[in-house]
Design a protein around this motif. Structure first.
Motif, mmCIF file in Angstrom:
data_model
loop_
_atom_site.group_PDB
_atom_site.id
_atom_site.type_symbol
_atom_site.label_atom_id
_atom_site.label_comp_id
_atom_site.label_asym_id
_atom_site.label_seq_id
_atom_site.Cartn_x
_atom_site.Cartn_y
_atom_site.Cartn_z
ATOM 1 N N TYR A 143 0.609 -1.289 0.084
ATOM 2 C CA TYR A 143 0.063 0.039 0.007
ATOM 3 C C TYR A 143 0.813 1.266 0.094
ATOM 4 N N PHE A 144 0.436 2.224 -0.509
ATOM 5 C CA PHE A 144 1.022 3.547 -0.273
ATOM 6 C C PHE A 144 0.795 4.005 0.965
ATOM 7 N N GLU A 145 -0.138 3.536 1.705
ATOM 8 C CA GLU A 145 -0.218 3.762 3.063
ATOM 9 C C GLU A 145 0.710 3.235 4.115
ATOM 10 N N ASN A 146 1.418 2.202 3.470
ATOM 11 C CA ASN A 146 2.460 1.588 4.463
ATOM 12 C C ASN A 146 3.443 2.645 4.506
ATOM 13 N N LEU A 147 3.892 3.558 3.805
ATOM 14 C CA LEU A 147 4.788 4.211 4.193
ATOM 15 C C LEU A 147 4.534 5.290 5.572
ATOM 16 N N LEU A 148 3.285 5.419 5.752
ATOM 17 C CA LEU A 148 2.854 6.220 6.922
ATOM 18 C C LEU A 148 3.392 5.523 8.391
ATOM 19 N N MET A 149 3.590 4.144 7.969
ATOM 20 C CA MET A 149 4.021 3.519 9.613
ATOM 21 C C MET A 149 5.376 3.802 9.954
ATOM 22 N N SER A 150 6.292 4.075 9.190
ATOM 23 C CA SER A 150 7.684 4.439 9.559
ATOM 24 C C SER A 150 8.322 5.852 9.074
ATOM 25 N N TRP A 151 7.553 6.298 7.909
ATOM 26 C CA TRP A 151 8.306 7.574 7.637
ATOM 27 C C TRP A 151 8.130 8.772 8.323
ATOM 28 N N PRO A 152 6.935 9.090 8.906
ATOM 29 C CA PRO A 152 6.864 10.217 9.634
ATOM 30 C C PRO A 152 8.042 10.417 10.991
ATOM 31 N N GLN A 153 8.463 9.281 11.279
ATOM 32 C CA GLN A 153 9.532 9.334 12.361
ATOM 33 C C GLN A 153 10.693 9.665 11.535
ATOM 34 N N ALA A 154 10.950 9.216 10.231
ATOM 35 C CA ALA A 154 12.137 9.221 9.603
ATOM 36 C C ALA A 154 12.115 10.853 9.173
ATOM 37 N N LEU A 155 11.207 11.451 8.860
ATOM 38 C CA LEU A 155 11.271 12.912 8.658
ATOM 39 C C LEU A 155 11.470 13.561 9.552
ATOM 40 N N HIS A 171 4.170 0.371 -5.688
ATOM 41 C CA HIS A 171 2.759 0.621 -4.694
ATOM 42 C C HIS A 171 1.570 0.905 -5.311
ATOM 43 N N ILE A 172 0.579 0.738 -4.506
ATOM 44 C CA ILE A 172 -0.834 0.814 -5.020
ATOM 45 C C ILE A 172 -1.576 1.267 -3.767
ATOM 46 N N ALA A 173 -2.650 2.270 -4.038
ATOM 47 C CA ALA A 173 -3.470 2.664 -2.638
ATOM 48 C C ALA A 173 -4.323 1.575 -2.147
ATOM 49 N N ARG A 174 -4.509 1.590 -0.748
ATOM 50 C CA ARG A 174 -5.342 0.654 -0.231
ATOM 51 C C ARG A 174 -6.867 0.556 -0.842
ATOM 52 N N ASP A 175 -7.232 1.976 -0.975
ATOM 53 C CA ASP A 175 -8.599 1.764 -1.770
ATOM 54 C C ASP A 175 -8.914 1.356 -3.072
ATOM 55 N N ASP A 176 -7.575 1.375 -3.800
ATOM 56 C CA ASP A 176 -7.721 0.774 -5.087
ATOM 57 C C ASP A 176 -7.622 -0.642 -4.949
ATOM 58 N N MET A 243 10.648 -8.878 15.448
ATOM 59 C CA MET A 243 10.044 -7.968 14.583
ATOM 60 C C MET A 243 10.962 -7.067 13.657
ATOM 61 N N ALA A 244 12.193 -6.880 14.115
ATOM 62 C CA ALA A 244 13.294 -6.179 13.459
ATOM 63 C C ALA A 244 13.504 -6.975 12.270
ATOM 64 N N GLN A 245 13.779 -8.218 12.528
ATOM 65 C CA GLN A 245 14.028 -9.229 11.481
ATOM 66 C C GLN A 245 12.984 -9.285 10.308
ATOM 67 N N MET A 246 11.633 -9.208 10.760
ATOM 68 C CA MET A 246 10.423 -9.136 9.778
ATOM 69 C C MET A 246 10.663 -7.945 8.905
ATOM 70 N N PHE A 247 10.692 -6.765 9.431
ATOM 71 C CA PHE A 247 10.647 -5.513 8.878
ATOM 72 C C PHE A 247 11.963 -5.466 7.655
ATOM 73 N N ALA A 248 13.024 -6.028 8.346
ATOM 74 C CA ALA A 248 14.372 -5.855 7.398
ATOM 75 C C ALA A 248 14.162 -6.742 6.029
ATOM 76 N N SER A 249 13.341 -8.091 6.387
ATOM 77 C CA SER A 249 12.962 -8.751 5.374
ATOM 78 C C SER A 249 12.325 -7.979 4.158
ATOM 79 N N PHE A 250 11.541 -7.078 4.780
ATOM 80 C CA PHE A 250 10.877 -6.504 3.710
ATOM 81 C C PHE A 250 11.756 -5.629 2.563
ATOM 82 N N ASP A 251 12.795 -4.943 3.303
ATOM 83 C CA ASP A 251 13.855 -4.397 2.607
ATOM 84 C C ASP A 251 14.573 -5.195 1.461
ATOM 85 N N VAL A 252 14.976 -6.508 1.996
ATOM 86 C CA VAL A 252 15.577 -7.435 1.488
ATOM 87 C C VAL A 252 14.744 -7.931 0.220
ATOM 88 N N ASN A 253 13.675 -8.150 0.225
ATOM 89 C CA ASN A 253 12.714 -8.413 -0.684
ATOM 90 C C ASN A 253 12.598 -7.384 -1.833
#
Length: 290
Positions: A143-155, A171-176, A243-253
């Motif tokens: 989802y586009f919305e996934n970015l809102l999980m961690s990017w606000p903290q990065a900003l 990426h694609i919008a959740r509503d789509d 949980m950290a390993q899980m999130f890191a696996s997103f980036d590896v993928n």
């Protein structure tokens, strides 16, 4: 009758909204199911049922009377939990005589580096072997919305740490995705189909960061690190290591190209083009700095 599981979640709610408002399906022909049906009491005209994916016998009753059903993937990050829950749901749908099953999967689950990808691959296999006459597997991109999980903290910090390299995500919008799910559910098509639902474009993390920085008028440096370094940073910030390993696996993928590539499946299913990231960002830029 059309059944939607996970109906109290954001995706499930949007699916029901598209069924009624976009596709003009009579509310009386929709069954909204959730493990917490009280959260659905505000829905008007829709039949509400309890559906607990840990209750095999109860699930058969949940699916009873429906002709077509949508199983929205559960949200457990613990490897193996989704596979068990989904197996229960597929078995229940089979026993209840569902004629066509729709399932929300992920891109390339058999080869993905995402740690819970085997759960999706196993569910797809369970559906294929279930004996249900027809099914549609909809592989949702992120989802586009996934970015809102961690990017606000990065900003806020001015830096985004990533192990995604130059990998791209469509990426694609959740509503789509909800519209596509609703269209597949309400369709009269039968057969057995796998579709990969992506946005109209694909971007690297650096490209996305540049767009978000511009839209929010904030500085956002992208810092590329190895996957294990990303894990160590998240653990150091207080995140449990699994949980950290899980999130890191997103980036590896992502780095491996597991979420890249734009398909035409969304338009094939809905008749319209998916929304672009630039338009979504223009409407949601404030959420990154809230």
């Amino acid at each position: 009758m059309y059944l939607v599981t996970g109906a109290s979640g954001k995706l499930g709610r949007a699916v029901i909204s598209h069924l009624v408002e976009t596709l003009k399906v009579p509310a009386g022909s929709i069954i909204a199911a959730s493990r917490d049906p009280e959260k659905l009491r505000d829905l008007k005209g829709v039949e509400i049922r309890k559906a607990d994916f840990e209750d095999s016998d109860g699930l058969v009753k949940s699916f009873a009377g429906a002709k077509r059903a949508l199983i929205i993937s559960t949200d457990s990050f613990a490897p193996g939990v989704r596979a068990h829950q989904h197996a229960n749901a597929v078995a229940a749908a089979t026993k209840a005589g569902i004629a066509h099953l729709v399932y929300t999967s992920m891109p390339n689950p058999a080869t993905s580096a995402v740690l819970f990808a085997p759960d999706h691959a196993g569910t797809e296999m369970a559906i294929a072997e279930s004996g249900i006459p027809g099914w549609t597997v909809l592989r949702h991109n992120w989802y586009f919305e996934n970015l809102l999980m961690s990017w606000p903290q990065a900003l806020k910090a001015g830096a985004l740490y990533t192990a995604a390299g130059t990998g791209k995500i469509a990426h694609i919008a959740r509503d789509d995705l909800a519209l596509a799910d609703a269209a597949a559910l309400a369709s009269d098509a039968d057969g057995k189909t796998i579709m990969t639902l992506t946005g109209a474009e694909e971007f690297t993390t650096d490209e996305l960061a540049a767009m978000v920085a511009k839209a929010t008028s904030r500085k956002l440096d992208v810092v590329h690190v190895p996957a294990q370094g990303l894990v160590q940073g998240m653990v150091g910030a207080g995140l449990p290591e699994p949980m950290a390993q899980m999130f890191a696996s997103f980036d590896v993928n992502t780095a491996q190209g597991g979420l890249s590539g734009v398909t035409g499946d969304f338009k094939k299913l809905t008749g319209v083009e998916p929304g672009k990231f630039s338009a979504w960002l223009a409407s949601n830029a404030s959420a990154f700095t809230a």
